[in-house]
Scaffold this motif. Structure first.
Motif, mmCIF file in Angstrom:
data_model
loop_
_atom_site.group_PDB
_atom_site.id
_atom_site.type_symbol
_atom_site.label_atom_id
_atom_site.label_comp_id
_atom_site.label_asym_id
_atom_site.label_seq_id
_atom_site.Cartn_x
_atom_site.Cartn_y
_atom_site.Cartn_z
ATOM 1 N N ARG A 307 1.596 5.041 1.738
ATOM 2 C CA ARG A 307 1.936 3.734 1.006
ATOM 3 C C ARG A 307 3.224 3.598 0.381
ATOM 4 O O ARG A 307 4.223 3.464 -0.049
ATOM 5 N N PHE A 351 2.337 -3.021 -0.756
ATOM 6 C CA PHE A 351 0.923 -3.576 -0.411
ATOM 7 C C PHE A 351 1.442 -4.827 0.385
ATOM 8 O O PHE A 351 -0.279 -4.939 1.681
ATOM 9 N N VAL A 352 1.936 -4.844 1.813
ATOM 10 C CA VAL A 352 1.579 -4.906 3.044
ATOM 11 C C VAL A 352 1.905 -3.748 3.523
ATOM 12 O O VAL A 352 0.338 -4.184 4.878
ATOM 13 N N GLU A 354 -0.242 -1.278 2.660
ATOM 14 C CA GLU A 354 -1.762 -1.285 2.641
ATOM 15 C C GLU A 354 -2.566 -2.266 3.457
ATOM 16 O O GLU A 354 -3.686 -2.025 3.713
ATOM 17 N N MET A 355 -2.412 -3.522 3.530
ATOM 18 C CA MET A 355 -2.585 -4.697 4.182
ATOM 19 C C MET A 355 -3.004 -4.170 5.265
ATOM 20 O O MET A 355 -3.998 -3.858 6.111
ATOM 21 N N ILE A 356 -1.527 -3.506 6.348
ATOM 22 C CA ILE A 356 -1.828 -2.861 7.611
ATOM 23 C C ILE A 356 -2.713 -1.817 7.455
ATOM 24 O O ILE A 356 -3.397 -1.705 8.078
ATOM 25 N N ASN A 358 -5.567 -0.690 5.821
ATOM 26 C CA ASN A 358 -6.815 -1.658 6.115
ATOM 27 C C ASN A 358 -7.280 -2.191 6.489
ATOM 28 O O ASN A 358 -8.338 -2.981 7.234
ATOM 29 N N LYS A 359 -5.829 -2.783 7.108
ATOM 30 C CA LYS A 359 -6.211 -4.220 8.663
ATOM 31 C C LYS A 359 -7.517 -4.972 7.848
ATOM 32 O O LYS A 359 -8.031 -5.527 8.511
ATOM 33 N N THR A 360 -6.907 -5.819 6.462
ATOM 34 C CA THR A 360 -7.751 -6.674 5.782
ATOM 35 C C THR A 360 -6.793 -6.735 4.201
ATOM 36 O O THR A 360 -5.543 -6.419 4.362
ATOM 37 N N VAL A 361 -7.053 -8.346 4.026
ATOM 38 C CA VAL A 361 -6.360 -9.031 3.113
ATOM 39 C C VAL A 361 -6.229 -8.790 1.623
ATOM 40 O O VAL A 361 -5.970 -8.914 0.744
ATOM 41 N N ARG A 362 -7.884 -8.353 1.199
ATOM 42 C CA ARG A 362 -8.226 -7.656 0.283
ATOM 43 C C ARG A 362 -8.329 -6.597 -0.274
ATOM 44 O O ARG A 362 -8.612 -5.702 0.406
ATOM 45 N N ILE A 363 -6.810 -6.637 0.054
ATOM 46 C CA ILE A 363 -6.547 -5.122 -0.726
ATOM 47 C C ILE A 363 -5.771 -5.301 -2.183
ATOM 48 O O ILE A 363 -4.942 -4.028 -2.876
#
Length: 674
Positions: A307, A351-352, A354-356, A358-363
Motif C-alpha cells: 500500500r 485506497f485504490v 487497498e481495494m485491489i 482486498n477485492k472489495t470497496v469496503r475499505i
C-alpha cells in the motif's frame, strides 16, 4: 507394491520423479514454444544474416555473430520467460481445489517445491541450450569457431535463469493469484528504480544546483540499484570483444577474438543471491496456508508495504504529470503546491491499492484512514526536507586537497584541471572551487536575479557546470544559471566576475584546447575555410607546413590578445556582436612522442586535462578529432584537427598573406572573392 515403495521413498527424498516428469509433460507446449522462439532468433536469424552477405570477410562474419548475440537481449528474454514459467508451474496454488489435491498426495511440501522448481529450471535451460548448440553449428558451417563467446553466453543464461526463476518462484509463493504474482515480480524488478527516479527528479526540480540525471543513469538506481535486478544487470553486465570492433585488419588466425564479460562480479553476485532467494521461497512455501488461494496476497503482513509503495509511486508520478502541465519553477511556493497535489494523489492510490488487495470497496475503515494519513504525513515531511535541502546536499563543496580531477563547463567551453599537473592546473582548480563557493553562498540572490532578467534585456544568464572526481572515487556534479549584469561585472567578488576571470583566461583556454604541457607540438599543415558575415564562402584553402606554422603561431598570439577577450564576450552575448565576425580557422597539428604504447587515443591525450568525459566530435567552442599513426621508427604521432572562430582583424591582417597567396582576396565588404 510399487506404489508403496514410491510412497516410502518420497517421504525422505527432495525430488519426486513423478512430479518432475508430470510438469515437464504437462507444459510441453510452453517450453516447446520457448524453444521455437529462441531457435528463430538465434540459429535461424543468424543463418539468414549470413546468407544476405556478399563475399564476407572473416571480420564481417565475426562481427555479425557479435552483434547478433547481445547480452542485454539474453537477460531480458530470460527474465520475461521466468515469470511465465513460474506462474504456470505454481498455478495450482491459486485455486483451493487444486491446492488441496496437490497437498493431499503423500509428499512433503519440500518435495513438491523442489520437484516443481527443478522442472522450471529444466524448461528454461534446455530450450536455451538447444538454441545455442544450433547457433554454434551455424557458426561452424561458416568457419566461425568462437568457443569463448558461446561459453560466456551459456554462463550468462545459467546465472540469470537461476536468479530470475528463483525470484519469480518467490513472487508466486507470496501471492494468491496469477495477476498478483506477475505484479509482485514487476515490483521486485522495477520498484526501486521507480522510487529512485522520482526522488532524484524531485530533488533536481526543487534543489538549486542539483542536476537532472539521464534516464539511463536513473534506471540504474544509484548505489543500491541491485534492488531493481533487471535494469541493474542490463546496465552493468555486457559482453565485450575488443578485437572484433577493430575497423580493419582482422585476421582470426592471428588476432585473438576472445571475449570477456564486463560486470561478471555482478552476475556472480546475483547467481549466489538466486540460491538465497530459492531457500526463502522454499521456507515461505512451507508456511503458506492453503486457504490463501485466491487472495491477492498470501501473507497479510505484506499488504502494508505494498500500500505504501503504491501510494508513493502513484502519488509522485501523478503529481509530476500535473507539474509538467502547469510548469514548476522550483520555488518554495511551487514546492507547497507540489506537496498538496502529492498528498491528494497518494491518498487516492493508497485506497485504490487497498481495494485491489482486498477485492472489495469496503475499505474506508478507521484504521486504514489513520494509516493513510500517517503515510502521507511521513512522506510529505521527507519530500519537504529534500525540497528545502535541509541535509545540505546542494551546499556540499569539496576542498582542493580532496579533488582528483575537475571539469568546469562555462556555456559551451570546457576547462579541466588535475591534481599535481602543474601551476595552471592548480590555479584553475582553486579559482573554480572559489567560484562554486561564491555561487552557493549567494544562491538565493542569484536565483532571484536570474529569474528577473530572464524576461528582460538587462543582462543574461550563463550556464555553468561543475564536475569533480574526488580522490575517494566519488563524482560530484552541480550546474547553475549565473546572471551576468553590468553591475555584477564591476564587483570583483561577485560570481559573475569570478566566472569571467576563468572564461577570459587565455592560458586556461589554451590548456583546454591543446592539453597541458603542450609546448612540444608541431604544426604540420592546415585546411583554412574562411567565411564572411556569418555566411560560408564555399572555399577551402590548403596550407603547407611553413604557412600553417605561421598561421598557428598567429592564432595562439590572437588567443592571448585583447581582441580574443572581446570576441569571447561578444560570443557569450555580454557585449554587442560584430556582424562581420564569422570567420573560422581549421588547422591540423601533430604531437610527437608525447605518449608511448599502442593505446594512443583521444582519451590518452585528454589524460593531460583530466576531463571526466569527452565527445570526440564537439568539445566546447572548438571541433576536435584525432588520428594516431605509428612512424617507421616505431614512434607515435597524433594528428589533431582544430576548428576555432577568429575575428575580422586577425583575418584581415595576420592571415591576409596566406589568403592572398592562395588566390583568394577579401574585398571592401569583407566578402570572399576569387
Amino acid at each position: 507394491m510399487r506404489w508403496e515403495v514410491w510412497t516410502m521413498a518420497s517421504k525422505t527424498s527432495l525430488l519426486s520423479r513423478t512430479v518432475f516428469q508430470g510438469h515437464i509433460k504437462r507444459f510441453v507446449p510452453l517450453w516447446s514454444l520457448y524453444t521455437a522462439v529462441l531457435t528463430i532468433w538465434l540459429p535461424i536469424g543468424l543463418s539468414l544474416r549470413f546468407q544476405s552477405m556478399e563475399s564476407p570477410t572473416a571480420q564481417d562474419l565475426y562481427l555479425v555473430v557479435y552483434t547478433h548475440t547481445r547480452f542485454g537481449a539474453f537477460i531480458f528474454v530470460t527474465a520475461a520467460f521466468a515469470i511465465v514459467c513460474a506462474v504456470c508451474l505454481f498455478s495450482y496454488l491459486y485455486k483451493s481445489s487444486s491446492a488441496n489435491m496437490m497437498h493431499a498426495f503423500p509428499l512433503r511440501r519440500s518435495t513438491l517445491f523442489v520437484s516443481t522448481y527443478l522442472a522450471g529450471l529444466f524448461m528454461m535451460l534446455v530450450p536455451m541450450a538447444i538454441a545455442l548448440l544450433l547457433m554454434f553449428l551455424v557458426c561452424a558451417s561458416h568457419q566461425v569457431i568462437w568457443l569463448s563467446l558461446m561459453s560466456q553466453l551459456a554462463v550468462c543464461v545459467l546465472f540469470s535463469s537461476l536468479f530470475f526463476f528463483s525470484l519469480a518462484s518467490l513472487c508466486c509463493m507470496i501471492s494468491g493469484t496469477i495477476f498478483a504474482a506477475v505484479a509482485f515480480y514487476g515490483i521486485c524488478q522495477l520498484a526501486w528504480s521507480a522510487v529512485y527516479t522520482l526522488v532524484m527528479i524531485f530533488i533536481a526540480s526543487f534543489t538549486y544546483g542539483m542536476e537532472q540525471l539521464p534516464k539511463s543513469v536513473l534506471m540504474l538506481g544509484g548505489k543500491v540499484g541491485f534492488l531493481s535486478p533487471l535494469p541493474y544487470l542490463l546496465g552493468h553486465v555486457k559482453l565485450v570483444s575488443k578485437h572484433i570492433e577493430l575497423a580493419d585488419g582482422f585476421n582470426p588466425a592471428t588476432i585473438d577474438a576472445t571475449t570477456h564479460i564486463v560486470g561478471l562480479n555482478h552476475l556472480i553476485a546475483f547467481f549466489i543471491a538466486g540460491f538465497v532467494v530459492t531457500v526463502l521461497a522454499w521456507w515461505i512455501y512451507s508456511k503458506r496456508r492453503i486457504e490463501s488461494a485466491g487472495d491477492m496476497v498470501a501473507f497479510p503482513v505484506l499488504k502494508l508495504p505494498v500500500r505504501w509503495l503504491a501510494a508513493f509511486i502513484g502519488g509522485m508520478g501523478s503529481t509530476f504529470v500535473i507539474a509538467a502541465l502547469r510548469g514548476v519553477a522550483g520555488s518554495r511556493q511551487d514546492l507547497a503546491v507540489f506537496i498538496g497535489y502529492y498528498a491528494l494523489f497518494a491518498l487516492i492510490c493508497f485506497f485504490v491499492t487497498e481495494m485491489i488487495l482486498n477485492k472489495t470497496v469496503r475499505i474506508f475503515t478507521r484504521s486504514r484512514a489513520v494509516e493513510a494519513l500517517a503515510m502521507c504525513a511521513l512522506s510529505s515531511v521527507l519530500l519537504v526536507g529534500l525540497g528545502l535541502d535541509l541535509a545540505g546536499f546542494s551546499t556540499s563543496i569539496p576542498q582542493v586537497k580532496d579533488v582528483s580531477t575537475l571539469n568546469l563547463q562555462i556555456r559551451d567551453t570546457d576547462y579541466a584541471a588535475k591534481a599535481g599537473l602543474g601551476q595552471d592546473s592548480d590555479r584553475l582548480m582553486q579559482q573554480t572551487i572559489d567560484l562554486h563557493q561564491t555561487i552557493v553562498e549567494n544562491r538565493d540572490e542569484l536565483r532571484a536575479e536570474a529569474e528577473r532578467i530572464s524576461g528582460s534585456n538587462d543582462g543574461r544568464t550563463v550556464y555553468v557546470r561543475f564536475a569533480y572526481r574526488l580522490k575517494d572515487g566519488r563524482i560530484l556534479t552541480r550546474s547553475y544559471l549565473v546572471p551576468i549584469t553590468e553591475e555584477a561585472r564591476k564587483d570583483p567578488n561577485s560570481a559573475a566576475s569570478k566566472l569571467l576571470n576563468i572564461y577570459l583566461d587565455s592560458d586556461f583556454f589554451l590548456n583546454s584546447l591543446l592539453g597541458y604541457n603542450h609546448a612540444d607540438f608541431e604544426w604540420v599543415g592546415a585546411v583554412f575555410e574562411p567565411s564572411y558575415k556569418g555566411g560560408y564562402s564555399g572555399e577551402s584553402i590548403s596550407v603547407d607546413k611553413n604557412k600553417a606554422k605561421a598561421m598557428g603561431e598567429k592564432l595562439l598570439s590572437y588567443i592571448q590578445s585583447i581582441s580574443w577577450k572581446e570576441f569571447m564576450l561578444r560570443h557569450m552575448g555580454i557585449t554587442a556582436s560584430n556582424p562581420s565576425n564569422g570567420y573560422q580557422y581549421w588547422g591540423s597539428l601533430v604531437m610527437n612522442g608525447r605518449y608511448a604504447g599502442t593505446n594512443n587515443t583521444t582519451e590518452r591525450i585528454l589524460a593531460d586535462t583530466g576531463l571526466l568525459d569527452h565527445s570526440a566530435s564537439n568539445h566546447g567552442e572548438w571541433g576536435y578529432s584525432e588520428n594516431t599513426n605509428t612512424n617507421d621508427d616505431g614512434s607515435f604521432t597524433t594528428n589533431i584537427s582544430i576548428c576555432l572562430d577568429v575575428d575580422t582583424d586577425l583575418m584581415a591582417t595576420d592571415f591576409a598573406e596566406v589568403i592572398k597567396a592562395s588566390g583568394i582576396e577579401l574585398n571592401a565588404d569583407d566578402a570572399i572573392v576569387k
